[in-house]
Scaffold this active site. Structure first.
Site: not given
Length: 435
Positions: A100, A103, A231, A267, A270, A295, A306, A308, A338
C-alpha cells in the site's frame, strides 16, 4: 549492502524434506517441475510489505510490541525500511512483493506531500528491483487507516473525501505501472456501514460503482496492462462491507457493467469470515470467470476475527490449489502472504521462519493438487456423477424441451428416479491419500 537487521542469516535454500534447519525450505523447490512448469512459476509467491514491515504488533487491547529502527513518520525511516525489505526479499527468494502507499512512505500534511514522498520511494524501489530482480505483484492505496476515511472512501458522504481517495488511487496506479506491477488491488476496508440509520445504501453503491469505473477508465487511458482486482471481505473494520464475498462482488460488477474489466483477489481469512471455505470462493470465482489472485493466510477458527496467520494446513492448501489449477493457474495473479507474525514473535528470524513455513505448506498443497489432477482422482468421480446430462435426454432437457413437454415425457416414460450416493466419505478419503 547488508543493513545488519537480519544479522548473519544466509539466503534461504532448499534442503529437502529431511532437513531440520528452520531457515531452509523442506518442500518449496523453486525449480522443481510440476505439471510441466517450475514450482516458482505456479505459486508466484509475494511478500506483503504492510504486515512484514509496517505492522507494529498492536492489537485492540495493547500497543506496539515490535521494536524496529524504521518505526517513525520520517522519509529517512521509510528509506531504511526499504533497505531492510529488499534485503529480506533477497534472503527469502520469493519473486514478488506487494504494498500500500501508506506502508512505504511517511504520512504527509496533504495530498501533494504524500505524492512527493511516494514518488521518492518509488525511485528507490525502481533501483532495488533492477539490482535484485524483484518484481511487483500488485500495488494498492490505503483508503482506510487515516481518520479522513472513517466513513469510507468511495462511499463517503463527503465528496471531498471521494475526490481525495480518487486522486490517491491515481498516484498509486501510476506508481504500480512505473514499477511494472502486474495487478492493482482495491480493498474496501471502510466501504460499508456501521448502521443504516445514517447510511444511504443506494447512493453509496452508485458512488462505489462510479469510483471503480473511474479506475478502469484511467487504467486504459495510461495503458496499464495489469489486472484490476477487488478483494472481498464481509466485515471488519465496518459492520457490513459492500464487497462481502465473491458472489456479492460479481453481482456488483454486473450491475455496473464491469464484469469483464475486474477480477477478484481472494483472501483465505476473508472467505472464512464470510462463512465460506477458501476453496468455495476460489471455485465460484473460477466458475464466474473473475478469478485473479489470492492472499494466503489463515484465521483462527475459534476467535471470530481476522487473525492473518501464516498457512499451516496442507489439506486446505491442496484443495485451494486444486481450484487454482482447474482455473488454468495464475496469469497476472499469485500467492501473496497477507500474514503477520504473532505479536510475541519479536526476532527478525521469526519473519523468515513464518514465510518459509508458509511457502513449504503451499508447495506441499500444490504438489498434492497436481497429483490429484493428473490422476483424475476427483474429476473421474465427478464426471460419473453428472454423466446422465451427457445423454440424449439430458441434452434435450437443457435445450429444446418446454416445461409441458418435460412433464409429458415424465408421465409417458414413467420416470421415477431413485437417489444415488454422493460418496462424500470416499472422496474425502481420496484427498487424505494425497496429502
Amino acid at each position: 549492502m547488508s543493513t545488519g537487521f537480519f544479522g548473519d542469516i544466509q539466503k534461504v535454500r532448499y534442503e529437502g524434506p529431511e532437513s531440520d534447519n528452520p531457515l531452509a525450505f523442506r518442500h518449496y523447490n523453486a525449480d522443481e517441475i510440476v505439471l510441466g512448469k517450475r514450482m516458482e512459476d505456479h505459486l508466484r509467491f509475494a511478500v506483503a510489505y504492510w504486515h512484514s514491515f509496517a505492522w507494529e504488533g498492536g492489537d485492540p487491547f495493547g500497543g506496539r510490541t515490535f521494536d524496529r529502527p524504521w518505526f517513525s513518520n520520517e522519509i529517512d525511516a521509510a528509506k531504511l525500511k526499504a533497505d531492510v525489505a529488499f534485503e529480506f526479499f533477497s534472503l527469502l527468494g520469493a519473486p514478488y512483493y506487494c504494498f500500500h502507499d501508506a506502508d512505504v512512505r511517511p504520512e504527509g500534511r496533504n495530498f501533494a506531500e504524500n505524492t512527493r514522498y511516494l514518488n521518492e520511494i518509488v525511485d528507490i524501489f525502481e533501483k532495488k528491483q533492477a539490482e535484485t530482480g524483484m518484481k511487483l505483484l500488485w500495488g494498492t492505496a490505503n483508503l482506510f487507516s487515516n481518520r479522513r476515511y472513517m466513513a469510507g472512501a468511495a462511499t463517503n458522504p463527503d465528496p471531498d473525501v471521494f475526490a481525495f481517495a480518487a486522486a490517491t488511487v491515481k498516484t498509486c496506479i501510476d506508481a504500480t505501472k512505473r514499477l511494472g506491477g502486474e495487478n492493482y488491488v482495491l480493498w474496501g476496508g471502510r466501504e460499508g456501514y456501521e448502521t443504516l440509520l445514517n447510511t444511504d445504501l443506494s447512493r453509496e453503491l452508485d458512488h462505489m460503482g462510479r469510483f471503480l469505473s473511474l479506475v478502469v477508465e484511467y487504467k486504459h487511458k495510461i495503458g496499464f496492462k495489469g489486472t484490476i482486482l477487488i478483494e472481498p471481505k464481509p466485515q471488519e473494520p465496518t459492520k457490513h462491507q459492500y464487497d462481502y464475498d465473491v458472489a456479492t462482488v460479481y453481482g456488483f460488477l454486473k450491475r455496473y457493467g464491469l464484469e469483464n474489466e475486474v477480477k477478484v483477489n481472494i483472501e483465505q481469512g476473508h472467505a472464512i469470515l464470510a462463512g465460506h471455505s477458501f476453496e468455495h470462493e476460489l471455485a465460484l470465482a473460477r466458475t464466474l470467470g473473475i478469478f485473479g489472485s489470492i492472499d494466503m493466510n489463515r484465521n483462527d477458527y475459534q476467535s471470530g476475527w481476522d487473525t492473518d496467520q501464516f498457512p499451516n494446513n496442507v489439506p486446505e492448501m491442496a484443495l485451494a490449489y486444486y481450484q487454482v489449477l482447474l482455473a488454468g493457474g495464475f496469469t497476472t495473479g499469485g500467492t501473496n502472504f497477507d500474514a503477520k507474525l504473532r505479536r510475541q514473535s519479536l526476532d527478525p528470524q521469526d519473519l523468515l521462519i513464518g514465510h518459509i513455513g508458509g511457502m513449504d505448506c503451499c508447495a506441499r498443497g500444490l504438489k498434492a493438487a497436481a497429483r490429484m489432477l493428473e490422476d483424475g482422482a476427483l474429476s473421474k468421480p465427478l464426471d460419473e456423477r453428472y454423466a446422465g446430462w451427457n445423454g440424449e435426454f439430458g441434452k434435450r432437457l437443457l435445450s429444446g424441451l418446454s416445461l409441458d413437454q418435460i412433464a409429458g415425457e415424465v408421465e409417458a416414460k414413467d420416470i421415477n428416479p431413485q437417489p444415488k450416493s454422493g460418496r462424500q466419505e470416499y472422496l474425502e478419503n481420496i484427498v487424505n491419500r494425497y496429502v
